[in-house]
Design a protein around this motif. Sequence first.
Motif, PDB file in Angstrom:
ATOM      1  N   LEU A 377       0.844  -1.192   0.000  1.00 59.81           N
ATOM      2  CA  LEU A 377       0.000   0.000   0.000  1.00 59.81           C
ATOM      3  C   LEU A 377       0.882   1.246   0.000  1.00 59.81           C
ATOM      4  CD1 LEU A 377      -2.707  -0.944   2.670  1.00 59.81           C
ATOM      5  CD2 LEU A 377      -3.117  -0.644   0.228  1.00 59.81           C
ATOM      6  N   PRO A 378       0.455   2.312  -0.690  1.00 56.16           N
ATOM      7  CA  PRO A 378       1.170   3.591  -0.603  1.00 56.16           C
ATOM      8  C   PRO A 378       0.584   4.427   0.523  1.00 56.16           C
ATOM      9  CG  PRO A 378      -0.464   3.692  -2.349  1.00 56.16           C
ATOM     10  CD  PRO A 378      -0.600   2.332  -1.714  1.00 56.16           C
ATOM     11  N   VAL A 379       1.421   5.024   1.328  1.00 54.33           N
ATOM     12  CA  VAL A 379       0.922   5.784   2.472  1.00 54.33           C
ATOM     13  C   VAL A 379       1.516   7.188   2.464  1.00 54.33           C
ATOM     14  CG1 VAL A 379       0.530   3.751   3.895  1.00 54.33           C
ATOM     15  CG2 VAL A 379       2.733   4.887   3.995  1.00 54.33           C
ATOM     16  N   ALA A 380       0.748   8.135   3.003  1.00 55.80           N
ATOM     17  CA  ALA A 380       1.240   9.503   3.140  1.00 55.80           C
ATOM     18  C   ALA A 380       2.294   9.560   4.240  1.00 55.80           C
ATOM     19  CB  ALA A 380       0.079  10.440   3.467  1.00 55.80           C
ATOM     20  N   GLU A 381       3.269  10.421   4.063  1.00 51.87           N
ATOM     21  CA  GLU A 381       4.396  10.479   4.992  1.00 51.87           C
ATOM     22  C   GLU A 381       3.955  10.803   6.417  1.00 51.87           C
ATOM     23  OE1 GLU A 381       8.632  12.873   5.455  1.00 51.87           O
ATOM     24  OE2 GLU A 381       7.679  12.668   3.488  1.00 51.87           O
ATOM     25  N   GLU A 382       2.893  11.614   6.558  1.00 54.40           N
ATOM     26  CA  GLU A 382       2.460  12.000   7.905  1.00 54.40           C
ATOM     27  C   GLU A 382       1.844  10.837   8.689  1.00 54.40           C
ATOM     28  OE1 GLU A 382      -0.677  13.518   4.925  1.00 54.40           O
ATOM     29  OE2 GLU A 382       1.513  13.418   5.104  1.00 54.40           O
ATOM     30  N   LEU A 383       1.556   9.725   8.017  1.00 58.58           N
ATOM     31  CA  LEU A 383       1.017   8.555   8.712  1.00 58.58           C
ATOM     32  C   LEU A 383       2.116   7.627   9.226  1.00 58.58           C
ATOM     33  CD1 LEU A 383      -1.955   7.559   6.360  1.00 58.58           C
ATOM     34  CD2 LEU A 383      -2.023   8.960   8.425  1.00 58.58           C
ATOM     35  N   CYS A 384       3.364   7.934   8.900  1.00 60.17           N
ATOM     36  CA  CYS A 384       4.462   7.009   9.189  1.00 60.17           C
ATOM     37  C   CYS A 384       5.330   7.528  10.336  1.00 60.17           C
ATOM     38  CB  CYS A 384       5.343   6.826   7.954  1.00 60.17           C
ATOM     39  SG  CYS A 384       4.446   6.329   6.480  1.00 60.17           S
ATOM     40  N   ASP A 385       5.665   6.639  11.246  1.00 60.64           N
ATOM     41  CA  ASP A 385       6.598   6.954  12.325  1.00 60.64           C
ATOM     42  C   ASP A 385       8.019   6.537  11.990  1.00 60.64           C
ATOM     43  OD1 ASP A 385       5.078   8.275  14.158  1.00 60.64           O
ATOM     44  OD2 ASP A 385       4.501   6.497  15.284  1.00 60.64           O
ATOM     45  N   ASP A 386       8.158   5.531  11.169  1.00 57.30           N
ATOM     46  CA  ASP A 386       9.476   4.932  10.942  1.00 57.30           C
ATOM     47  C   ASP A 386       9.634   4.679   9.448  1.00 57.30           C
ATOM     48  OD1 ASP A 386      11.901   3.793  11.337  1.00 57.30           O
ATOM     49  OD2 ASP A 386      11.175   1.975  12.311  1.00 57.30           O
ATOM     50  N   ILE A 387      10.496   5.463   8.780  1.00 64.23           N
ATOM     51  CA  ILE A 387      10.676   5.361   7.332  1.00 64.23           C
ATOM     52  C   ILE A 387      12.102   4.900   7.038  1.00 64.23           C
ATOM     53  CG2 ILE A 387      10.690   6.622   5.151  1.00 64.23           C
ATOM     54  CD1 ILE A 387       8.597   8.482   6.309  1.00 64.23           C
ATOM     55  N   HIS A 388      12.223   3.886   6.190  1.00 61.74           N
ATOM     56  CA  HIS A 388      13.527   3.333   5.820  1.00 61.74           C
ATOM     57  C   HIS A 388      13.759   3.516   4.326  1.00 61.74           C
ATOM     58  CE1 HIS A 388      14.265   0.950   9.616  1.00 61.74           C
ATOM     59  NE2 HIS A 388      13.001   1.301   9.739  1.00 61.74           N
ATOM     60  N   HIS A 389      14.996   3.756   3.954  1.00 61.56           N
ATOM     61  CA  HIS A 389      15.370   3.869   2.549  1.00 61.56           C
ATOM     62  C   HIS A 389      15.993   2.550   2.101  1.00 61.56           C
ATOM     63  CE1 HIS A 389      14.833   8.307   2.112  1.00 61.56           C
ATOM     64  NE2 HIS A 389      14.936   8.228   3.430  1.00 61.56           N
ATOM     65  N   VAL A 390      15.414   1.960   1.084  1.00 59.28           N
ATOM     66  CA  VAL A 390      15.910   0.696   0.537  1.00 59.28           C
ATOM     67  C   VAL A 390      16.010   0.836  -0.969  1.00 59.28           C
ATOM     68  CG1 VAL A 390      15.554  -1.792   0.325  1.00 59.28           C
ATOM     69  CG2 VAL A 390      14.799  -0.603   2.397  1.00 59.28           C
ATOM     70  N   ALA A 391      17.238   0.786  -1.491  1.00 57.21           N
ATOM     71  CA  ALA A 391      17.484   0.819  -2.933  1.00 57.21           C
ATOM     72  C   ALA A 391      16.749   1.971  -3.611  1.00 57.21           C
ATOM     73  CB  ALA A 391      17.093  -0.518  -3.569  1.00 57.21           C
ATOM     74  N   GLY A 392      16.787   3.141  -2.996  1.00 49.89           N
ATOM     75  CA  GLY A 392      16.221   4.324  -3.616  1.00 49.89           C
ATOM     76  C   GLY A 392      14.757   4.567  -3.339  1.00 49.89           C
ATOM     77  N   ASP A 393      14.074   3.649  -2.673  1.00 51.96           N
ATOM     78  CA  ASP A 393      12.659   3.827  -2.340  1.00 51.96           C
ATOM     79  C   ASP A 393      12.487   3.925  -0.837  1.00 51.96           C
ATOM     80  OD1 ASP A 393      11.235   3.912  -4.805  1.00 51.96           O
ATOM     81  OD2 ASP A 393      11.619   1.775  -5.069  1.00 51.96           O
ATOM     82  N   ARG A 394      11.414   4.586  -0.423  1.00 45.60           N
ATOM     83  CA  ARG A 394      11.118   4.740   0.998  1.00 45.60           C
ATOM     84  C   ARG A 394      10.029   3.750   1.408  1.00 45.60           C
ATOM     85  NH1 ARG A 394       9.568  10.580   2.415  1.00 45.60           N
ATOM     86  NH2 ARG A 394       8.094  10.218   0.724  1.00 45.60           N
ATOM     87  N   PHE A 395      10.280   3.066   2.514  1.00 40.33           N
ATOM     88  CA  PHE A 395       9.347   2.054   3.015  1.00 40.33           C
ATOM     89  C   PHE A 395       8.938   2.403   4.442  1.00 40.33           C
ATOM     90  CE2 PHE A 395      11.343  -0.143  -0.445  1.00 40.33           C
ATOM     91  CZ  PHE A 395      10.367  -0.992  -0.939  1.00 40.33           C
ATOM     92  N   ALA A 396       7.650   2.221   4.744  1.00 39.33           N
ATOM     93  CA  ALA A 396       7.132   2.484   6.081  1.00 39.33           C
ATOM     94  C   ALA A 396       7.224   1.217   6.916  1.00 39.33           C
ATOM     95  CB  ALA A 396       5.677   2.944   6.000  1.00 39.33           C
ATOM     96  N   ALA A 397       7.834   1.339   8.076  1.00 38.38           N
ATOM     97  CA  ALA A 397       7.929   0.209   8.991  1.00 38.38           C
ATOM     98  C   ALA A 397       6.862   0.264  10.072  1.00 38.38           C
ATOM     99  CB  ALA A 397       9.315   0.164   9.644  1.00 38.38           C
ATOM    100  N   LYS A 398       6.335   1.457  10.337  1.00 35.16           N
ATOM    101  CA  LYS A 398       5.387   1.605  11.429  1.00 35.16           C
ATOM    102  C   LYS A 398       4.463   2.781  11.132  1.00 35.16           C
ATOM    103  CE  LYS A 398       5.449   1.264  16.492  1.00 35.16           C
ATOM    104  NZ  LYS A 398       6.292   1.295  17.695  1.00 35.16           N
TER     105      LYS A 398
END
Length: 458
Positions: A377-398
């Motif tokens: 799912l794509p999520v808005a940044e304000e919904l994420c507490d923990d963002i990780h960068h993997v191979a150029g993309d941002r992934f939400a962990a929490k």
Amino acid sequence: MRHRHASLIVMLFGYRHARALVSDSSRMAAKIAIVGGGISGSCAAAALASEAEVTVFDQGRRGPGGRASHRSVRASDKQIIEDDVSLSHNTKSTYEFDHGCQFFRADSEEMKRIVSQWRERVWVAPWEGSFGFLPAGKSDAFDFFGIASESSPVYIALGGMHQLPRRLLQSSRAAVEKGTRVCQIKRKDNQWELFGATGNQAYHDTNEATTDLASLGVYDAVVLTDISSASGDWHRASAGIPDELFQHLPKKVRMPLFSCMIAFEKVCRVCLCSSLSMTPLTGCLLHEAYSPFDSTRCLWFSSDGPECWTLISTPSYALQEITQDRETGAFKPQQNDYLNTVPGPTLFNAFLQTVQSFLTEQPNVVYMQAQRWGSGLPVAEELCDDIHHVAGDRFAAKLNKPLVHEVTDSGRDFVADDDLRLYYAGDFCSNRCPGFEAAALSGFHVAAHIKDKFVEKG
């Protein structure tokens, strides 16, 4: 879950009067390529194909559907039945799983009208099940999938979630190229030439290298609907979005998930529900008090026949397992020797830890298969507490809020470059709650925009 199959009925959405597309410098020519045969792509194709020559390119191994995926497994030998064959199979001899999107919502008035049309065609129906939390009374965990309530019903596609995108495509005149990965899009005069791969090179769940790319044809306009079209080749999903359009895409964060399809002998549900003195559940949220993963997990299972559950992981766990090489970010291939020895058993054991005290006997597993959703799912940044960068993309962990939220101003939910005739649609272009409704409306809206801009009036 198991649903009766519906006959195919032609769908007409919106435009009652056919209007021809013309080939001149100001109006749209007749050939349109749609990359992705999931929810957005099928809705866009259904709205465009009566007035243009539409070709849908879909990477799926078994056909269109995308995140609205379904799997039919033959109980006798545990073999997956081809989706195009499974319309007539005997459901009593199969295990049935919706292992991507298990249901969808219709919160907006527009979506309610669309769903009403689909219900008239016997394509969808309300999901009238019993839902709850485990342990009982524990309800402080996020219901980010949007479980049904009296005020917000949810719907299922009859015959499996994959049937809705397919019925949309089958009822239109769109051509569908299955098992095809679009890898490059190049300008050719005033048109676009698509290049891609077929066979094992096309599938994201193999590690076979892509060699020579074949031309997939020349088109006057291209609509991209694959969430991973902006990714590099490392993702092994449809890629190659031109730079002219890439800079205009919303910068959303990906939320990864793992799912695990499990079939039990008809014991687990009976034991669980008799222990809780509850109506047999068709869905629940587990509060993972005993799990190493700090969030919720959603479970869905059938109410008759072999008991088929889909376990959904937390984003934090999926992020731990999503990559093999932390330096390159290369995905582990979706191969069973990994899926069914690491994420599959992990999810099942976490489930058992949570519900063990409610069971009167150990459930007997007769089938298990894990699946990775790298861009669940794509999520808005304000919904994420923990963002990780993997191979150029941002992934939400929490997440810090549920994904289901009130929409105050929808705005445009697609990206358009009318001069270049390039378009991008999907729930990652929308500020609605991520998922089926946002994806479907984005597909319909981009089609309406293309018609409005380039279809001859009168």
